[in-house]
Design a protein around this motif. Structure first.
Motif, PDB file in Angstrom:
ATOM      1  N   CYS A   1      17.513  93.676  32.606  1.00 22.36           N
ATOM      2  CA  CYS A   1      16.698  93.446  33.808  1.00 22.36           C
ATOM      3  C   CYS A   1      16.545  94.766  34.558  1.00 22.36           C
ATOM      4  O   CYS A   1      17.296  95.074  35.491  1.00 22.36           O
ATOM      5  CB  CYS A   1      17.361  92.393  34.695  1.00 22.36           C
ATOM      6  N   SER A   2      15.596  95.560  34.131  1.00 25.01           N
ATOM      7  CA  SER A   2      15.375  96.878  34.734  1.00 25.01           C
ATOM      8  C   SER A   2      13.907  97.252  34.577  1.00 25.01           C
ATOM      9  O   SER A   2      13.135  96.553  33.921  1.00 25.01           O
ATOM     10  CB  SER A   2      16.274  97.938  34.076  1.00 25.01           C
TER      11      SER A   2
ATOM     12  N   GLY B   1      15.502  98.441  40.686  1.00 28.05           N
ATOM     13  CA  GLY B   1      15.127  98.188  39.298  1.00 28.05           C
ATOM     14  C   GLY B   1      15.349  99.351  38.357  1.00 28.05           C
ATOM     15  O   GLY B   1      15.031  99.263  37.167  1.00 28.05           O
ATOM     16  N   ASP B   2      15.898 100.446  38.866  1.00 35.21           N
ATOM     17  CA  ASP B   2      16.091 101.644  38.058  1.00 35.21           C
ATOM     18  C   ASP B   2      17.371 101.527  37.227  1.00 35.21           C
ATOM     19  O   ASP B   2      18.453 101.295  37.768  1.00 35.21           O
ATOM     20  CB  ASP B   2      16.170 102.877  38.968  1.00 35.21           C
ATOM     21  N   ALA B   3      17.267 101.698  35.929  1.00 32.92           N
ATOM     22  CA  ALA B   3      18.416 101.511  35.039  1.00 32.92           C
ATOM     23  C   ALA B   3      19.547 102.487  35.348  1.00 32.92           C
ATOM     24  O   ALA B   3      20.734 102.130  35.280  1.00 32.92           O
ATOM     25  CB  ALA B   3      17.975 101.661  33.583  1.00 32.92           C
TER      26      ALA B   3
ATOM     27  N   GLN C   1      21.294 101.301  38.475  1.00 32.56           N
ATOM     28  CA  GLN C   1      22.096 100.130  38.123  1.00 32.56           C
ATOM     29  C   GLN C   1      23.396 100.543  37.419  1.00 32.56           C
ATOM     30  O   GLN C   1      24.459  99.959  37.666  1.00 32.56           O
ATOM     31  CB  GLN C   1      21.287  99.195  37.226  1.00 32.56           C
TER      32      GLN C   1
END
Length: 559
Positions: A29-30, A64-66, A69
């Motif tokens: 979820c990214s 939303g940035d991997a 995260q």
């Protein structure tokens, strides 16, 4: 021929098999923007503070940035470490954080998550700042603690010339973790240390003693002696605390370092090993003739500190809504990218019902939190907004924090066993959610505060009922709900034993009102009929089945 040789020959005759081929696992979820992809939040910003959309989009992209995260995962995996002494035996009373913590702090403070309410040149600064906090709580809740404390601290410094430099440094967007006097820093981090072990939330039981020692730079200086049971982020540059003086419990500000660079007498005893909020250091500290400056009037400490509490309670109401939104995003992503029983999980009727119900709950929590943020902006302009903020802030803080735990539990269940593994971010949210009902006033304290406001603030009941009735009644049951609530509030405002029941109904009334004002009619009607129609009973996934279930989930899907 022995069995081993037979097995070897048989193995050569079999086709090669890949035993660890990964199939049918959910996608990461990214790669999304938690602001631009959230139709509810985006519409509210466009309506009330369009000037802040750029700020919100920047923070939404972080969620939303991997890589961000991963920083959040690392900050929780490698928690803070207490370094009480250096290798030579000198006391340092310092805490080492993983580099990922400092990275996240830099991003949060750099984007004004703590300060936008005070630095905005446009109206609706508290609302715009609430949006940033909502989004940041989808990045890492541990860092949400120091941003929220700085937000409230700036209000405490306002109008006090002796703290002008502290306010300036607190509002800076340059995160500066160096251990230096505030005069030498580019930015400051501020904390709070009120709780003591004998009193918990009852601040009247404060036992720390403050003795007047003189004055310095326009402030009265005291020496404090005592023990504080909870002190988060003990590396703060300064913090608010309470101590008992000749005039009663008083509010003080304690700098971590003195003007000459020497350490103030703040001795960290240990770090708390917490269930959640693992990236953030919470500690116990001892004061021993600790330098402190009086804030406000001596003996008026609880009143002074509670003047900040409105903002921290607002922040937890908003933060819990943000945490719920992240859990919803994770659940929809999982169910939409994994198959079960021959279908996409999100298309299975019972699972779709759960997702749609979570989406309704999230939207209502978001709208209610943003309503009290707008009321905070209007507190000094309108008596009705002041009264609404006074009553509704503890209402929403109570309800959003209550529902967050149930909400995340259900979102974790969508993930099945994978959700219970700590590598999965939903597991971290599950451990985090209960804390918000404790911080800045427990659920019972919030309900007591609501009843107190209704009984002591003239016009408060009328202001609240006017607000929740402003959109009209969606149906006969809703109209009866509002009528009964009004009667009960008038007759049972001092009935503490029923406090939770009353405040729960107030929260649902406010959520329904906001849904009717801002959500599509079909979505609002779904919320009202399920929450106020005596069918829901608080259990997620019990909506009456219908063709609009998929539309509700689609509306909540981050694009």
């Amino acid at each position: 021929m022995n069995l081993t040789l037979q097995a070897q020959r048989a193995d050569h005759q079999l086709p090669p098999v890949e035993t660890h081929q990964v199939l049918n696992q959910a996608s990461p979820c990214s790669g999304y923007n938690a602001f631009t992809g959230d139709v509810v939040l985006r519409d509210m910003v466009e309506r009330h503070a369009p000037w802040s959309a750029t700020n919100a989009s920047a923070v939404g992209a972080l969620a939303g940035d991997a890589q961000v995260q991963e920083a959040a995962r690392l900050a929780n995996e490698h928690g803070p470490q207490l370094r009480s002494h250096d290798r030579f035996g000198n006391r340092t009373d310092w805490v080492e954080f993983h580099p990922s913590w400092h990275q996240l702090m830099g991003l949060a403070f750099g984007n004004g998550v703590h300060s936008l309410a005070w630095t905005a040149a446009q109206p609706m600064g508290h609302f715009a700042r609430a949006v940033l906090s909502y989004l940041w709580n989808q990045v890492e809740s541990g860092v949400g603690c120091p941003t929220g404390m700085a937000y409230a601290a700036a209000a405490g410094f306002a109008g006090k010339p002796e703290f002008a430099l502290w306010r300036e440094k607190t509002l800076s967007t340059q995160y500066d973790p160096r251990r230096l006097p505030v005069e030498q820093k580019t930015g400051a981090v501020i904390g709070y240390a009120m709780t003591e072990k004998q009193g918990g939330s009852d601040l009247r039981q404060t036992q720390t003693i403050g003795v007047l020692a003189g004055s310095e730079n326009g402030a009265q200086v005291y020496l404090l002696t005592g023990h504080k049971w909870f002190f988060s982020v003990p590396t703060c540059d300064g913090f608010y605390t309470l101590a008992r003086t000749k005039s009663g419990v008083s509010c003080f500000f304690v700098p971590r370092l003195l003007a000459d660079g020497s350490a103030n007498r703040v001795f960290v005893q240990r770090l708390k090993d917490k269930c959640g909020n693992r990236s953030n250091a919470s500690s116990e500290v001892e004061f021993n003739r600790t330098f402190a400056m009086l804030v406000g009037e001596e003996g008026g400490g609880i009143r002074e500190i509670l003047s900040h509490a409105h903002l921290t309670r607002l922040d937890f109401a908003v933060g819990s809504a943000g945490l719920m939104r992240q859990a919803l995003t994770l659940a929809i992503n999982h169910a939409s990218t994994r198959n079960g029983f021959g279908h996409r999980m999100a298309d299975l009727p019972m699972q779709a019902n759960v997702l749609a119900d979570l989406a309704l709950e999230s939207e209502a929590a978001t709208l209610a939190a943003l309503r009290i943020a707008r009321a905070t902006d209007g507190m000094h302009l309108s008596e009705s907004e002041r009264l609404l903020a006074r009553v509704a802030t503890p209402v929403v803080k109570f309800w959003n924090c209550q529902r967050a735990t149930t909400f995340v539990y259900e979102a974790l269940g969508v993930h099945g066993g994978n959700g219970f593994i700590m590598e999965n971010p939903i597991a971290r949210l599950y451990r985090e959610a209960p804390l918000n009902s404790i911080w800045e006033g427990t659920s019972n304290m919030m309900c007591m505060d609501v009843l107190r406001a209704l009984s002591r603030e003239e016009g408060a009941l009328e202001a609240f009922m006017t607000e929740v009735s402003g959109a009209g009644a969606a149906d006969r049951a809703h109209g009866q709900f509002l009528s009964d609530l009004n009667d009960d509030l008038g007759a049972r405002v001092n009935d503490e034993g029923n406090g939770r029941a009353i405040v729960t109904r107030m929260a649902l009334a406010l959520q329904a009102s906001e849904m009717l004002k801002h959500s599509p009619a079909s979505v609002a009607d779904r919320f009202v009929s399920s929450r106020l129609g005596n069918r829901h009973a608080g259990v997620i996934g019990t909506l009456t089945n219908g063709p609009d279930i998929g539309d509700i989930v689609a509306r909540a899907t981050v694009n």
